[in-house]
Design a protein around this motif. Structure first.
Motif, PDB file in Angstrom:
ATOM      1  N   ARG A   1      34.142 -29.707 -38.460  1.00 40.66           N
ATOM      2  CA  ARG A   1      33.124 -29.798 -39.510  1.00 40.66           C
ATOM      3  C   ARG A   1      32.750 -31.233 -39.844  1.00 40.66           C
ATOM      4  NH1 ARG A   1      35.012 -25.111 -43.875  1.00 40.66           N
ATOM      5  NH2 ARG A   1      34.909 -23.337 -42.421  1.00 40.66           N
ATOM      6  N   ARG A   2      33.273 -32.153 -39.097  1.00 39.34           N
ATOM      7  CA  ARG A   2      32.951 -33.572 -39.332  1.00 39.34           C
ATOM      8  C   ARG A   2      32.159 -34.115 -38.142  1.00 39.34           C
ATOM      9  NH1 ARG A   2      38.576 -36.280 -41.319  1.00 39.34           N
ATOM     10  NH2 ARG A   2      37.173 -38.045 -41.741  1.00 39.34           N
ATOM     11  N   PHE A   3      31.449 -35.199 -38.361  1.00 36.08           N
ATOM     12  CA  PHE A   3      30.686 -35.891 -37.303  1.00 36.08           C
ATOM     13  C   PHE A   3      29.560 -35.032 -36.723  1.00 36.08           C
ATOM     14  CE2 PHE A   3      34.965 -37.743 -37.262  1.00 36.08           C
ATOM     15  CZ  PHE A   3      34.656 -39.078 -37.493  1.00 36.08           C
ATOM     16  N   ARG A   4      29.008 -34.129 -37.525  1.00 37.37           N
ATOM     17  CA  ARG A   4      27.937 -33.278 -37.004  1.00 37.37           C
ATOM     18  C   ARG A   4      26.652 -34.061 -36.734  1.00 37.37           C
ATOM     19  NH1 ARG A   4      28.609 -27.771 -40.706  1.00 37.37           N
ATOM     20  NH2 ARG A   4      30.567 -27.067 -39.746  1.00 37.37           N
ATOM     21  N   ASP A   5      26.481 -35.174 -37.424  1.00 34.09           N
ATOM     22  CA  ASP A   5      25.270 -35.983 -37.222  1.00 34.09           C
ATOM     23  C   ASP A   5      25.571 -37.249 -36.434  1.00 34.09           C
ATOM     24  OD1 ASP A   5      26.814 -37.137 -39.168  1.00 34.09           O
ATOM     25  OD2 ASP A   5      25.146 -37.623 -40.514  1.00 34.09           O
ATOM     26  N   PHE A   6      26.597 -37.196 -35.575  1.00 36.13           N
ATOM     27  CA  PHE A   6      26.951 -38.357 -34.765  1.00 36.13           C
ATOM     28  C   PHE A   6      25.841 -38.616 -33.746  1.00 36.13           C
ATOM     29  CE2 PHE A   6      30.240 -40.862 -32.349  1.00 36.13           C
ATOM     30  CZ  PHE A   6      30.666 -41.606 -33.432  1.00 36.13           C
TER      31      PHE A   6
ATOM     32  N   GLY B   1      32.395 -32.402 -34.710  1.00 35.31           N
ATOM     33  CA  GLY B   1      31.155 -31.646 -34.697  1.00 35.31           C
ATOM     34  C   GLY B   1      31.196 -30.360 -33.916  1.00 35.31           C
ATOM     35  N   ASP B   2      32.302 -30.078 -33.238  1.00 34.19           N
ATOM     36  CA  ASP B   2      32.426 -28.828 -32.486  1.00 34.19           C
ATOM     37  C   ASP B   2      33.223 -27.842 -33.329  1.00 34.19           C
ATOM     38  OD1 ASP B   2      32.991 -26.731 -30.801  1.00 34.19           O
ATOM     39  OD2 ASP B   2      33.538 -27.965 -29.078  1.00 34.19           O
ATOM     40  N   PRO B   3      32.567 -26.836 -33.915  1.00 34.97           N
ATOM     41  CA  PRO B   3      33.261 -25.937 -34.856  1.00 34.97           C
ATOM     42  C   PRO B   3      34.375 -25.124 -34.226  1.00 34.97           C
ATOM     43  CG  PRO B   3      31.072 -25.096 -34.326  1.00 34.97           C
ATOM     44  CD  PRO B   3      31.151 -26.480 -33.741  1.00 34.97           C
ATOM     45  N   ASP B   4      34.396 -25.047 -32.902  1.00 36.77           N
ATOM     46  CA  ASP B   4      35.438 -24.273 -32.213  1.00 36.77           C
ATOM     47  C   ASP B   4      36.551 -25.161 -31.670  1.00 36.77           C
ATOM     48  OD1 ASP B   4      34.047 -21.836 -32.588  1.00 36.77           O
ATOM     49  OD2 ASP B   4      32.758 -22.326 -30.884  1.00 36.77           O
ATOM     50  N   ASP B   5      36.595 -26.419 -32.102  1.00 35.03           N
ATOM     51  CA  ASP B   5      37.521 -27.360 -31.482  1.00 35.03           C
ATOM     52  C   ASP B   5      38.394 -28.082 -32.494  1.00 35.03           C
ATOM     53  OD1 ASP B   5      38.428 -28.319 -28.968  1.00 35.03           O
ATOM     54  OD2 ASP B   5      37.451 -30.238 -29.340  1.00 35.03           O
ATOM     55  N   GLY B   6      38.925 -27.318 -33.429  1.00 31.45           N
ATOM     56  CA  GLY B   6      39.974 -27.876 -34.261  1.00 31.45           C
ATOM     57  C   GLY B   6      39.535 -28.518 -35.554  1.00 31.45           C
ATOM     58  N   THR B   7      40.387 -29.445 -36.043  1.00 35.19           N
ATOM     59  CA  THR B   7      40.290 -29.947 -37.406  1.00 35.19           C
ATOM     60  C   THR B   7      39.100 -30.864 -37.650  1.00 35.19           C
ATOM     61  OG1 THR B   7      41.826 -31.730 -36.807  1.00 35.19           O
ATOM     62  CG2 THR B   7      42.770 -29.751 -37.797  1.00 35.19           C
TER      63      THR B   7
END
Length: 452
Positions: free
Chosen positions: A382-387, A373-379
């Motif tokens: 773009r995943r787990f944004r709604d964790f 969920g952190d767009p500046d932190d790697g691969t």
């Protein structure tokens, strides 16, 4: 253990293997280890001594480094500045040793013997050989072992490919330009080819307009990066008035107490491990693996010795329980590009647990992973944004043809932590479904943690 489903089944890990490689490197080399690259003098030869550093000249780090030029101005490091430091030092040293008048010619020797000579793995896909994620690896690496091009089709005639970094004019002079300008309304299709065993280039496809600094450059892997680094250095020395008779490879015994010529360039392992895991840099993983093998066995780092080295380290980290966990383990490379690597989910979670239990490297290792969920932190950006709020996923994803994997940690707001590994093979037609399963597993761990 919350749940285990076919957890002992050997599976291809793809880039999940990087958590094994980086963990083994931290275990063997230590959290304070630094790669060191330097130049020494041996008679009339100047020797580039390689330590396997994958970050040497990597443009990803240029904006973090500054230096003062001859006029005292602070400037950002780039590949030319790095080479220039050694060029200036060699010129000064050679003149100091031979006084006024004509200077005798010199040789440039490349000592990359810390690793085996093979830079390309036989288990990799030959169709990937020219792609940036499948660069060769050596005891001397530079500029991610790729050339960067920004072609320009705004002038008349054929597109101009002279914006090449690092600059290698002799390669441009012998290249073939079969590229064309793209007409208005068209799209750029430019690409570059070379044979597998040479750096003779052909520019192809259509170039639209001019590639700006804000655009990603076109990258092409370099054949034999160690020797290429020697030639890049030799060319710049000749531009500064020294005659270079030969650029050759050789193993040189470094004399004790003799200072390096110019700067010793050091790269700390924490920065390299982070870039390897967060950005899934394959060449970094291979360099870390081979450097770990060298440290463990005292011999040149070889892919052939990776299995023995990782099994030894797994035994040290996991103790008596390791025998059952590593029975079907197969380590063929360090990045996971080879389909011949095999791990089990049980091994992966035990391996991850061992780092969570290790106060000396826990934080470094966990923070090297991508944060969901952190767009500046790697691969995983773009995943787990709604964790669930306050909960965190730190992990390493993996993908090669037919394989999708995810392994890592779920951490609660109060610091409790669970490890997980979801290895999906044979999913070429349903990678999206595999990713959905991986994300659901992580969410269910968080739901369990909230209810317990």
């Amino acid at each position: 253990e919350l749940v285990a489903i076919r957890a002992a089944r050997p599976m291809s890990p793809a880039s999940n293997l990087k958590v094994v490689t980086t963990g083994a490197a931290l275990h063997e080399l230590g959290p304070d280890f630094q790669f060191e690259t330097k130049v020494i003098r041996s008679g009339n030869a100047y020797v580039l001594m390689g330590d396997g550093d994958p970050a040497l000249g990597d443009p990803a780090f240029f904006n973090l480094l500054r230096y003062r030029d001859r006029q005292g101005e602070r400037r950002e490091i780039d590949e030319e500045a790095l080479l220039g430091f050694w060029v200036d030092a060699i010129v000064r040293d050679h003149r100091a040793n031979h006084g006024a008048g004509a200077l005798p010619p010199i040789d440039i020797v490349i000592d990359d013997s810390i690793f085996e000579s093979e830079g390309w793995h036989d288990g990799w896909n030959d169709n990937d050989r020219l792609k940036r994620y499948a660069a060769e690896v050596g005891g001397l690496n530079f500029h991610r072992n790729t050339f960067h091009f920004r072609p320009d089709a705004t002038g008349g005639g054929s597109p101009d490919w002279s914006d090449m970094r690092p600059a290698a004019p002799w390669i441009l002079a012998s290249s073939r330009n079969r590229s064309t300008r793209v007409k208005k309304g068209g799209s750029s299709t430019a690409w570059i080819s070379r044979s597998p065993t040479s750096n003779e280039l052909t520019f192809r496809g259509g170039v639209k307009g001019r590639f700006s600094e804000k655009q990603d450059p076109l990258e092409l892997t370099i054949h034999d990066p160690g020797l290429m680094l020697g030639r890049l250095l030799a060319y710049r020395l000749e531009q500064n008035g020294l005659e270079v008779t030969e650029v050759r490879r050789g193993k040189v015994q470094e004399p004790e107490g003799v200072p390096a010529i110019g700067p010793v360039i050091r790269s700390p392992i924490d920065r390299i491990v982070e870039r390897c895991n967060e950005q899934s840099q394959n060449m970094y993983a291979e360099a870390l693996l081979k450097r770990t093998v060298h440290e463990h066995l005292g011999t040149p780092g070889r892919w052939a010795d990776a299995q023995e080295t990782i099994l030894d380290i797994a035994g040290e980290r996991l103790g008596p329980a390791s025998s059952g966990l590593v029975e079907d383990l197969k380590i063929d490379d360090g990045s996971g590009l080879s389909h011949d690597n095999l791990v089990t989910a049980s091994f992966m979670t035990a391996w991850l647990d061992s780092f969570d239990d290790d106060d000396s490297i826990r934080d470094l290792f966990v923070e090297s992973l991508s944060s969901g969920g952190d767009p500046d932190d790697g691969t995983l950006g773009r995943r787990f944004r709604d964790f669930p709020a306050g909960w965190r996923v730190d992990g390493k994803s993996g993908y090669i043809s037919g394989v999708s994997t995810l392994s890592g940690y779920v951490t609660a707001p109060d610091g409790r932590r669970w490890t997980f590994s979801v290895l999906c093979n044979g999913v070429a037609a349903n990678v999206r479904g595999a990713k959905a399963l991986q994300e659901r597993v992580a969410r269910e761990i968080a739901n369990h943690g909230r209810d317990s």
